[in-house]
Write an enzyme that holds these catalytic residues in place. Structure first.
Site, PDB file in Angstrom:
ATOM      1  N   MET A  12      17.825  -8.923   0.452  1.00 53.39           N
ATOM      2  CA  MET A  12      16.589  -8.757  -0.340  1.00 53.39           C
ATOM      3  C   MET A  12      15.594  -9.861   0.011  1.00 53.39           C
ATOM      4  O   MET A  12      15.954 -11.040   0.041  1.00 53.39           O
ATOM      5  CB  MET A  12      16.887  -8.809  -1.841  1.00 53.39           C
ATOM      6  CG  MET A  12      17.727  -7.648  -2.328  1.00 53.39           C
ATOM      7  SD  MET A  12      17.729  -7.544  -4.127  1.00 53.39           S
ATOM      8  CE  MET A  12      18.642  -9.018  -4.571  1.00 53.39           C
ATOM      9  N   CYS A  14      11.968  -9.457  -1.115  1.00 58.16           N
ATOM     10  CA  CYS A  14      10.725  -9.372  -1.897  1.00 58.16           C
ATOM     11  C   CYS A  14      10.984  -8.563  -3.175  1.00 58.16           C
ATOM     12  O   CYS A  14      12.065  -8.000  -3.359  1.00 58.16           O
ATOM     13  CB  CYS A  14       9.625  -8.678  -1.085  1.00 58.16           C
ATOM     14  SG  CYS A  14      10.032  -6.978  -0.701  1.00 58.16           S
ATOM     15  N   CYS A  17      12.077  -5.010  -2.751  1.00 62.44           N
ATOM     16  CA  CYS A  17      13.521  -4.863  -2.470  1.00 62.44           C
ATOM     17  C   CYS A  17      14.274  -4.796  -3.799  1.00 62.44           C
ATOM     18  O   CYS A  17      15.198  -3.989  -3.976  1.00 62.44           O
ATOM     19  CB  CYS A  17      14.062  -6.057  -1.693  1.00 62.44           C
ATOM     20  SG  CYS A  17      13.276  -6.335  -0.116  1.00 62.44           S
ATOM     21  N   TYR A  63      20.468  -3.330   2.467  1.00 62.46           N
ATOM     22  CA  TYR A  63      21.052  -4.241   1.480  1.00 62.46           C
ATOM     23  C   TYR A  63      22.561  -4.013   1.406  1.00 62.46           C
ATOM     24  O   TYR A  63      23.043  -2.920   1.699  1.00 62.46           O
ATOM     25  CB  TYR A  63      20.434  -3.990   0.098  1.00 62.46           C
ATOM     26  CG  TYR A  63      18.929  -3.851   0.162  1.00 62.46           C
ATOM     27  CD1 TYR A  63      18.137  -4.952   0.456  1.00 62.46           C
ATOM     28  CD2 TYR A  63      18.310  -2.611  -0.031  1.00 62.46           C
ATOM     29  CE1 TYR A  63      16.757  -4.835   0.555  1.00 62.46           C
ATOM     30  CE2 TYR A  63      16.936  -2.483   0.065  1.00 62.46           C
ATOM     31  CZ  TYR A  63      16.170  -3.591   0.361  1.00 62.46           C
ATOM     32  OH  TYR A  63      14.807  -3.477   0.471  1.00 62.46           O
ATOM     33  N   CYS A 118     -10.752   2.745 -20.016  1.00 59.07           N
ATOM     34  CA  CYS A 118     -11.188   3.327 -18.741  1.00 59.07           C
ATOM     35  C   CYS A 118     -11.468   4.821 -18.874  1.00 59.07           C
ATOM     36  O   CYS A 118     -12.559   5.291 -18.553  1.00 59.07           O
ATOM     37  CB  CYS A 118     -10.145   3.066 -17.666  1.00 59.07           C
ATOM     38  SG  CYS A 118     -10.667   3.588 -16.033  1.00 59.07           S
ATOM     39  N   CYS A 123     -14.667   3.462 -17.126  1.00 60.46           N
ATOM     40  CA  CYS A 123     -14.847   3.910 -15.736  1.00 60.46           C
ATOM     41  C   CYS A 123     -15.258   5.375 -15.632  1.00 60.46           C
ATOM     42  O   CYS A 123     -16.291   5.697 -15.036  1.00 60.46           O
ATOM     43  CB  CYS A 123     -13.552   3.765 -14.950  1.00 60.46           C
ATOM     44  SG  CYS A 123     -12.433   2.473 -15.461  1.00 60.46           S
ATOM     45  N   CYS A 524     -24.997   1.214  22.393  1.00 61.42           N
ATOM     46  CA  CYS A 524     -24.416   2.095  21.382  1.00 61.42           C
ATOM     47  C   CYS A 524     -23.009   1.654  20.979  1.00 61.42           C
ATOM     48  O   CYS A 524     -22.304   0.998  21.720  1.00 61.42           O
ATOM     49  CB  CYS A 524     -24.345   3.506  21.971  1.00 61.42           C
ATOM     50  SG  CYS A 524     -23.127   4.562  21.236  1.00 61.42           S
ATOM     51  N   CYS A 525     -22.589   2.042  19.795  1.00 62.47           N
ATOM     52  CA  CYS A 525     -21.200   1.988  19.340  1.00 62.47           C
ATOM     53  C   CYS A 525     -20.639   0.578  19.253  1.00 62.47           C
ATOM     54  O   CYS A 525     -19.417   0.390  19.328  1.00 62.47           O
ATOM     55  CB  CYS A 525     -20.283   2.812  20.236  1.00 62.47           C
ATOM     56  SG  CYS A 525     -20.996   4.360  20.736  1.00 62.47           S
TER      57      CYS A 525
END
Ligand SMILES: Cc1cc2nc3c(=O)[nH]c(=O)nc-3n(C[C@H](O)[C@H](O)[C@H](O)COP(=O)(O)OP(=O)(O)OC[C@H]3O[C@@H](n4cnc5c(N)ncnc54)[C@H](O)[C@@H]3O)c2cc1C
Length: 527
Positions: A12, A14, A17, A63, A118, A123, A524-525
């Protein structure tokens, strides 16, 4: 008696995980699973589950179960709930869904309308009216309000009410008050919970200006119910909500004056954005009064008259209606916070640590009631993280480094990360580039070149730390900047990447190129 097991888990790295492992173990029949990815361990109630069954739950994943030990035998929890949530807005619903995903007992308490700000008064209704105002130009406010009400009712049902049955939790009706670190009063009832989440949101803040209450005023909650636009509208406070609602009513026919005590409108944005938006609003016939402190309001001859000080000179403004949009105050009064020991700051916002935990171990807070940025996506992420942390599922913390914000004016203001001033305040040595919109081909073909792009990068490394866009659909453009900041990209990498020609997003690439060269001299671009 339930059997409590402790597992050592490899692999693990994070919080995600931890969530994955917890889900897998629950699918195998474990209950009350708590995973600490940093410590590499999980505790759970096993009820006869052995090492083999637990290892099988993680078979084929990255794991693995490295060890199992029996910790204790304890009686089932004596409290009514695992989590009690005060409020039923975005933060509360995200928390409840996270808790139910892990089979936990959760109840919400709501004193007003289920769904909170919200969906009901924030919102969704404000953006529905803004969009209608852009289509209708000058008429049709009553019809737009009716259509907005229908949309709000539908979204409240689909995104809130129906989900209660879907996930299996209840919203009790009533005003909640803390009665202790694990108990909450709702009317005559006292509910107990292992953890409590305060997600009570915020309300329009009204400054104590003499005469304002007597004269009467609109807030963001009442302005969206008007069926006739006032002829002359004064908007006190020219930040996101004031600008959006002022422009909406202007589109329906009001003559609008924006008044702000700060020396510029949109004062939390880049100064170049404030300056360009001021010019755009003035060109559209709106008045903008900055550095203007309203000191008194009176009703004279049917007019609402604002008087105050502007740059050391007295000013007077007459209007038919006032909209007060001077920020939002956390809903922390009457919750019994001080009695239980929950700390608040000078604004009344609940103080939380990076895990959304308050000064009382079992009490968490999320959303507008905290000092965190007042956006629905922050509230939802904070609510989910608070639930994970409160229930011991994982240790989650919000990362605001690439946080976006959008003001839905025409044109839109969108930003991500830090402004140049914020970056300097935090001790970064930064450089910036400002690209006027007439350097962006999409703006040229749209014949709408009022606006700009601004990028802020760390000097030396060129790492992008902030981006601001004032342009049509800037809110869509900014998502690329969010990802670039999050990925730690430099402006050279942004300048060298692909950008589709004749999109507004190409402006990000051009603004990145503007660090090293004169973009007016490119073909261009942006190549
Ligand atoms: C006009 C306007 C426009 C906005 N536009 C946007 C936007 O475009 N994008 C964006 O990201 N954000 C926007 N926001 C901000 C967003 O709406 C909020 O950040 C978000 O809704 C906060 O969610 P929350 O869960 O913290 O609180 P809320 O949704 O406010 O929920 C809190 C709930 O708690 C209840 N409550 C309070 N006290 C108690 C009590 N003691 N007992 C029981 N219940 C209680 C309240 O009645 C309320 O329903 C806007 C806000 C406004 C006002």
């Amino acid at each position: 008696m339930a059997e409590t097991l402790e597992l050592r888990i490899d692999g693990m790295t994070c919080a995600d995980c931890a969530l994955y492992v917890a889900r897998a173990l629950e699918r195998a029949g474990a209950r009350s699973v708590r995973v600490d990815w940093r410590a590499g361990k999980a505790t759970l109630e096993g009820d006869g589950l052995g090492r083999e069954a637990l290892s099988a739950a993680l078979a084929g994943t990255r794991y693995g179960v490295a060890g199992v030990s029996e910790r204790s035998r304890r009686a089932p929890a004596a409290r009514d709930l695992d989590l009690l949530v005060i409020g039923s807005g975005a933060a509360a619903f995200a928390a409840a869904i996270r808790a139910r995903d892990f089979g936990r007992r959760v109840v919400l308490v709501e004193r007003g309308t289920v769904g909170g700000t919200c969906v009901n008064v924030g919102c969704n209704p404000s953006k529905a009216l803004l969009a209608a105002s852009e289509r209708a130009r000058g008429s049709g406010l009553a019809r737009a309000v009716a259509e907005k009400d229908a949309l709000v009712a539908r979204l409240r049902r689909e995104k809130y009410l129906d989900l209660m049955g879907e996930y299996g939790f209840e919203v009790l009706s009533g005003a909640a008050k803390l009665a202790g670190p694990h108990s909450v009063e709702v009317g005559d009832e006292v509910l107990t919970a292992d953890a409590i989440l305060i997600a009570t949101g915020a309300s329009p803040a009204v400054p104590p200006i003499p005469g304002l209450t007597e004269a009467g005023y609109l807030t963001s909650q009442t302005a969206i119910e008007l069926t006739e636009p006032p002829r002359r509208l004064a908007v006190i406070g020219a930040n996101a909500i004031g600008l959006e609602l002022g422009q909406m009513l202007a589109n329906f026919g009001s003559l609008v004056t924006f008044v702000d005590v700060a020396d510029r409108i949109a004062p939390f944005e880049e100064p170049e954005v404030s300056e360009a938006l001021t010019a755009i609003l003035e060109a559209a016939g709106h008045r903008v009064l900055t550095s203007a402190r309203v000191e008194a309001v009176a009703v004279e001859g049917g007019d609402k008259v604002l008087r105050g000080d502007r740059d050391g000179e007295p000013f007077e403004l007459r209007a038919d209606e006032l909209l007060v949009a001077t920020g939002r105050r956390p809903n922390s009064d009457g919750l019994g916070l001080a009695e239980v020991g929950v700390e608040t700051d000078a604004r009344g916002a609940i103080v939380v640590d990076e895990h959304q935990r308050t000064s009382v171990e079992s009490i968490f807070a999320a959303g507008d009631v905290t000092g965190q940025p007042q956006f629905v996506y922050v509230a939802a992420a904070g609510g989910a993280a608070a639930a994970s942390n409160a229930l011991g599922l994982a240790e989650e913390a919000l990362d605001f480094d690439s946080l976006p914000r959008v003001t839905f004016t025409t044109p839109q203001i969108a930003s991500a990360g830090l402004t140049e001033a914020q970056a300097r305040e935090r001790g970064f040595d930064v450089e910036s580039s400002v690209l006027p919109l007439d350097a962006v081909p999409r703006a040229l073909v749209d014949a709408d070149t009022s606006g700009l792009f601004k990028l802020v990068a760390e000097a030396g490394t060129g790492r992008l730390v902030g981006a601001s866009v004032l342009a049509s659909r800037a809110g869509e453009v900014i998502q690329s900047a969010v990802l670039a900041i999050r990925a730690g990209m430099s402006v050279s990498e942004l300048a060298a990447g692909w950008a589709p020609y004749l999109t507004m997003a190409e402006g990000l690439k051009l603004a990145a190129q503007a660090f090293g060269r004169d973009v007016a001299k490119l073909s261009c671009c942006a190549a």
